[in-house]
Structures are given as structure tokens and as C-alpha cells.
Design a protein around this motif. Structure first.
Motif, short mmCIF file in Angstrom:
data_model
loop_
_atom_site.label_atom_id
_atom_site.label_comp_id
_atom_site.label_asym_id
_atom_site.label_seq_id
_atom_site.Cartn_x
_atom_site.Cartn_y
_atom_site.Cartn_z
N ARG A 76 0.94 -1.22 -0.01
CA ARG A 76 -0.01 0.02 -0.02
C ARG A 76 1.05 1.28 -0.12
NH1 ARG A 76 -1.86 0.66 6.38
NH2 ARG A 76 -0.01 1.83 7.00
N ILE A 77 0.38 2.54 -0.33
CA ILE A 77 0.73 3.74 -0.46
C ILE A 77 -0.20 4.67 -0.25
CG2 ILE A 77 1.35 4.05 -2.70
CD1 ILE A 77 4.18 4.69 -2.20
N SER A 78 0.20 5.93 0.19
CA SER A 78 -0.52 7.25 0.15
C SER A 78 0.39 8.04 -0.79
CB SER A 78 -0.87 7.69 1.41
OG SER A 78 0.19 8.09 2.10
N ALA A 79 -0.54 8.83 -1.67
CA ALA A 79 0.21 9.81 -2.49
C ALA A 79 -0.67 11.14 -1.93
CB ALA A 79 0.09 9.67 -3.89
N HIS A 80 0.00 12.23 -1.57
CA HIS A 80 -0.90 13.12 -1.15
C HIS A 80 0.13 14.72 -1.18
CE1 HIS A 80 1.31 11.50 2.34
NE2 HIS A 80 1.64 12.42 2.76
N TYR A 81 -0.55 15.77 -1.05
CA TYR A 81 0.24 17.16 -0.88
C TYR A 81 -0.54 18.02 0.07
CZ TYR A 81 -2.64 18.27 -4.96
OH TYR A 81 -3.85 18.62 -5.77
N ASP A 82 0.11 18.56 0.80
CA ASP A 82 -0.53 19.62 1.72
C ASP A 82 -0.48 21.01 1.32
OD1 ASP A 82 -0.99 21.37 3.90
OD2 ASP A 82 0.09 19.93 5.50
N HIS A 83 -1.71 21.55 1.05
CA HIS A 83 -1.74 22.90 0.45
C HIS A 83 -1.05 24.12 1.29
CE1 HIS A 83 -4.58 21.69 -2.50
NE2 HIS A 83 -4.98 20.63 -1.62
N LEU A 84 -0.88 23.81 2.60
CA LEU A 84 -0.12 24.77 3.52
C LEU A 84 1.13 24.34 3.49
CD1 LEU A 84 -2.31 24.48 6.87
CD2 LEU A 84 -2.10 26.20 5.16
N ALA A 85 1.76 23.29 3.08
CA ALA A 85 3.20 22.92 2.90
C ALA A 85 3.77 23.81 1.36
CB ALA A 85 3.43 21.52 2.70
N LEU A 86 2.71 23.91 0.41
CA LEU A 86 2.95 24.43 -0.66
C LEU A 86 3.38 25.78 -0.55
CD1 LEU A 86 0.46 22.63 -3.14
CD2 LEU A 86 2.90 21.92 -2.65
N THR A 87 2.84 26.40 0.37
CA THR A 87 2.83 27.83 0.73
C THR A 87 4.31 28.20 1.26
OG1 THR A 87 1.60 28.11 2.61
CG2 THR A 87 0.35 28.03 0.57
N GLN A 88 4.91 27.31 1.81
CA GLN A 88 6.33 27.46 2.37
C GLN A 88 7.50 27.70 1.99
OE1 GLN A 88 6.00 27.59 6.11
NE2 GLN A 88 3.79 27.46 5.31
N PRO A 89 8.45 28.14 2.10
CA PRO A 89 9.68 28.74 1.58
C PRO A 89 10.26 27.54 1.23
CG PRO A 89 9.45 30.09 3.57
CD PRO A 89 8.47 28.96 3.79
N PRO A 90 11.04 27.45 -0.12
CA PRO A 90 11.41 26.43 -0.73
C PRO A 90 12.65 25.74 0.24
CG PRO A 90 10.92 27.59 -2.49
CD PRO A 90 10.61 28.66 -1.33
N GLU A 91 13.59 26.69 0.80
CA GLU A 91 14.55 26.57 1.39
C GLU A 91 14.42 26.00 2.74
OE1 GLU A 91 13.55 30.93 2.14
OE2 GLU A 91 13.67 29.53 0.38
N GLN A 92 13.16 25.79 3.08
CA GLN A 92 12.67 25.21 4.23
C GLN A 92 12.41 23.77 4.09
OE1 GLN A 92 11.33 29.35 6.61
NE2 GLN A 92 10.60 27.18 7.58
N GLY A 93 12.47 23.41 2.98
CA GLY A 93 12.27 21.82 2.71
C GLY A 93 10.91 21.42 1.88
N MET A 94 10.03 22.39 2.31
CA MET A 94 8.71 22.14 1.62
C MET A 94 8.54 23.10 0.58
SD MET A 94 6.86 19.82 3.06
CE MET A 94 7.13 18.85 4.44
N GLY A 95 7.36 23.87 0.12
CA GLY A 95 7.27 24.70 -0.95
C GLY A 95 6.52 24.44 -1.97
N PRO A 96 6.40 25.25 -3.18
CA PRO A 96 5.70 25.11 -4.06
C PRO A 96 6.17 23.92 -4.95
CG PRO A 96 6.21 27.19 -4.11
CD PRO A 96 6.97 26.68 -3.07
N GLY A 97 5.19 22.73 -5.44
CA GLY A 97 5.54 21.67 -6.16
C GLY A 97 5.93 20.46 -5.35
N THR A 98 5.76 20.60 -4.12
CA THR A 98 6.40 19.42 -3.29
C THR A 98 5.35 18.55 -2.68
OG1 THR A 98 8.35 20.87 -2.64
CG2 THR A 98 7.65 18.75 -1.34
N GLY A 99 5.28 17.42 -3.20
CA GLY A 99 4.42 16.31 -2.80
C GLY A 99 4.76 15.34 -1.98
N ASN A 100 4.11 14.48 -1.48
CA ASN A 100 4.67 13.32 -0.48
C ASN A 100 4.15 12.05 -0.93
OD1 ASN A 100 3.76 15.88 1.82
ND2 ASN A 100 5.97 15.37 1.11
N TRP A 101 4.62 11.00 -0.48
CA TRP A 101 3.99 9.82 -0.36
C TRP A 101 4.53 9.15 1.17
CZ3 TRP A 101 7.59 6.01 0.39
CH2 TRP A 101 8.75 6.16 -0.30
N GLY A 102 3.49 8.37 1.60
CA GLY A 102 3.66 7.62 2.93
C GLY A 102 3.02 6.38 3.09
N LEU A 103 2.80 6.00 4.52
CA LEU A 103 1.97 4.90 4.79
C LEU A 103 2.27 3.65 3.95
CD1 LEU A 103 -1.50 6.51 5.22
CD2 LEU A 103 -0.05 5.89 6.90
#
Length: 384
Positions: free
Chosen positions: A71-98
Motif C-alpha cells: 500500500r501507499i498514500s500519495a498526497h500533498y499539503d496545500h499549506l506546505a506548498l506555501t512554505q519557503p522552498p529553502e525550508q524543505g517544503m514549498g511549491p510543487g512538493t508532494g509526498n507519499w507515505g503509509l
């Protein structure tokens, strides 16, 4: 891939299969702690978990010959997309987990499917594994497989590292947890720092007042969002998430295990400690019925010989470069340590996770004679 079929989760039967496969694949691992199935279902359900108020998610199942193999989850956090890219998240950054996989072919199919879905959603980069929020169970366990995790920490097969790195992922950040014997007094230097703070009339370190739970939660949220705002991976916690987390954790919360530090009457720092629930639920196989609920309820009322975990602490940014920040941290740790030993019979504590480049927190962990016991890696990969 090697006859592995990937399909999006659709309907209750698929969701049940998504939840169940983790129990089946980890059944032979003595250090894996089965989460309560109802808690996992709630985590994944929009309308019940406020993470979904600002996130988009798709769950996937892998099958071979009709048998679920991962199994896997694919997801993105709209709040994370608004963060500065130099802090790890930022525009265009998605995630998978579980992420759970029976074999490497399943792992390749799951990761590839998650990447394809994220590309279709406009994502250009992956940070993973993150299940689901950075505030929940981020990272892949790469050190510490020989002992079970504490409450709200992840545990996974050591095979996953090779499979994830084989899919082209490189390390973005390392997260550490530290353990210590809390039955022992801290070194003399730390004791002197605490005693100095106790002589300072400007400082007050108090217990939280559970009769004013919502007010205290608001104070902690304000400090947390300020203190962590510049940290790698930071995503602000919303008020609805605080209310949700508060409700979930309230049975574990003890007034003497959460401290708020005030300077001239202003709340400037906090430290949260939770008694470790995992030894209680480890034998329940995720189910409270027929007798698990009674065992859990009794322990929640009488948490004796409890291990303790410090999942969160924070000091307002305006104080972080001062000696006062570490003094407040030492005072809160010491007061909680005393009560944990005296009232709950605690012998072992754990602090973390801590970013591996957070020199301030690592210095505090070293000063109280704690040692690294678990390591989690968060990986990244561009979606070309």
C-alpha cells in the motif's frame, strides 16, 4: 511490474484492505506496535481528520494474483506548498507515505504509481515517506529496529531503505530521537543552570491547567508556530488540528508532564511529555474488543512504570539565540523528570524527533547525557 497490479482505493472494502495489509506484513516483527485500527481509519477519513481540510490525497493498493501485497498514500499539503522552498517544503512538493510492501517489485510499483499521481497533480518534487503530515510519522526508520517505537513514532522493515534508494531517492534530512535514564539526576552543570533559573524572579515554570484546556492549547499553539516557523519541514498547525489533537491526546495528558515557561508573565516556551501508550496496545492487534478497552482504560487511569516521550517543545524565536532559551529548556526537562519518576515510576525517557542540524537541541540532549537510539530519514526526488 512483475505482475503487480496497482489500483486506487475505492470504497470500504479497499480501505479495510489498505489498513489490514500493514498488520499482515508486520506480523512477524516483534518490535512493530499494531496501531488501533479505528485510529488508522480515522486518520485516513476526510471529515474526521482535519489534515484533509488542507490536503489532497489518494491511497493505492498493490496486488499480485488477487492478493494485496502493499500500500501507499500519495498526497500533498496545500499549506506546505506555501512554505519557503529553502525550508524543505514549498511549491510543487508532494509526498507519499503509509508505505508497506511485501517485496521489491511491489515497492517499485507503489512508488512509481505515487509519483505518477503526484505528477498528474502538478507536483515537481517528492519528499517521502511522510505519513501523512510532517507532524505525524515522518521519515523511514534506518536505526533502532531492535526496539519498539514510543507513542506516535513509526517503525518499518529495514528492507525498505534499499528499495526506496533503489528508486532514485536521496536523503534530504535526518531526524533523531534520544533516550535517557530519567531515574538519574542530571549532571551538576545542568543542576546549577536550573538552580540559577529558580533564583530568577522573572522566570516562572508552571504546569498546564487542564480545567483551562482550550486556553492552554492556544498558548502552546502560538509558541509552537512561532518557535518552529524557520525550521526545515515546518508546516503551520491549524486551530482545528489543535482541537483535534487535543481531543485525541487528552486521555494521555497529565498536568505535571506539560510545562509552560513564562518570562515577566509572558508565555515564552513549553514542553510536552506523554506517557508511552505503546506497551499497552502492543498486544491488542489493533482491536479494543472484547477486552482491550478495559486494559487500556485501566492503564490510562493508572499509568505506572511508564516510559516517557517528549514529542514537542518550543521557545519563542526572539529568545532562541539567548542563553535563557537553554535555561528554560533545562528547567522544564528537570521539573518533568522529577514528576515522571516520583508519580509515574518512570525510568526511561525519549526526546524527539530532532533535526540532525538543530545544534541547540542536540546540545541540550548531550548535556543531559542522552544518546541517539533511533534515526529516521526523509528522502527527496525530483519529478522530471
Amino acid at each position: 511490474m512483475d505482475d503487480v497490479q496497482l489500483s486506487p482505493v475505492s470504497g470500504k472494502a479497499d480501505l479495510d484492505a489498505f489498513i489490514d495489509v500493514a498488520y499482515r506484513l508486520n506480523a512477524s516483527d516483534p518490535n512493530w506496535v499494531p496501531p488501533l485500527r479505528a485510529e488508522v481509519a480515522e486518520l485516513l477519513t476526510p471529515g474526521r481528520n482535519p489534515f484533509h481540510e488542507h490536503a489532497t490525497m489518494q491511497l493505492f493498493l498493490a496486488r499480485r494474483g488477487g492478493q494485496v501485497t502493499g500500500r501507499i498514500s500519495a498526497h500533498y499539503d496545500h499549506l506546505a506548498l506555501t512554505q519557503p522552498p529553502e525550508q524543505g517544503m514549498g511549491p510543487g512538493t508532494g509526498n507519499w507515505g503509509l508505505f508497506e510492501a511485501a517485496d521489491e517489485a511491489t515497492a517499485r510499483a507503489l512508488i512509481s504509481g505515487a509519483e505518477e499521481w503526484l505528477r498528474g497533480e502538478g507536483m515537481t518534487r517528492v519528499l517521502a515517506p511522510i505519513s501523512l503530515s510532517i507532524w505525524e510519522e515522518p521519515g523511514l526508520l534506518t536505526l533502532g529496529h531492535d526496539h519498539p517505537p514510543m507513542v506516535m513514532m513509526g517503525h518499518n522493515s529495514p528492507l525498505y531503505r534499499k528499495w526506496i534508494e533503489g528508486a532514485g531517492y536521496t536523503v534530504a534530512k535526518k531526524l533523531l530521537t534520544y533516550e535517557l535514564d530519567v531515574s538519574k539526576q542530571f549532571p551538576p552543570l545542568v543542576q546549577r543552570i536550573v538552580q540559577s533559573g529558580e533564583r530568577n524572579d522573572r522566570i516562572r515554570v508552571r504546569k498546564v491547567n487542564l480545567k483551562r484546556f482550550h486556553e492552554e492549547a492556544a498558548i502552546i499553539l502560538a509558541i509552537l508556530n512561532d518557535a518552529w516557523a524557520d525550521n526545515w519541514g515546518f508546516v503551520p498547525i491549524t486551530e482545528s488540528e489543535v482541537a483535534y489533537i487535543g481531543k485525541k491526546l487528552k486521555p494521555l495528558v497529565r498536568e505535571d508532564l506539560i510545562r509552560i515557561a513564562e518570562l515577566d508573565g509572558e508565555p515564552v516556551a513549553f514542553m510536552m511529555t506523554l506517557p508511552d501508550l505503546n506497551p499497552v496496545i502492543s498486544g491488542l492487534n489493533g482491536k479494543l474488543l472484547p477486552f482491550g478497552w478495559a486494559k487500556l482504560l485501566w492503564w490510562l487511569r493508572h499509568p505506572t512504570n511508564a516510559q516517557m516521550r517528549v514529542p514537542l517543545m518550543g521557545v519563542l524565536k526572539k529568545l532562541q539565540s539567548s542563553r535563557l532559551a537553554s535555561q528554560l529548556a533545562f528547567m522544564m526537562i528537570e521539573y518533568i523528570r522529577r514528576d515522571a519518576v516520583a508519580k509515574y515510576g518512570s525510568k526511561r525517557g525519549e526526546i524527539g524527533w530532532i533535526l540532525d542540524d538543530n545544534q541547540g537541541m542536540i546540545a541540550i540532549a548531550d548535556a543531559i547525557d542522552s544518546t541517539v537510539n533511533r534515526e529516521y530519514l526523509i528522502y527527496e526526488k525530483p519529478l522530471a
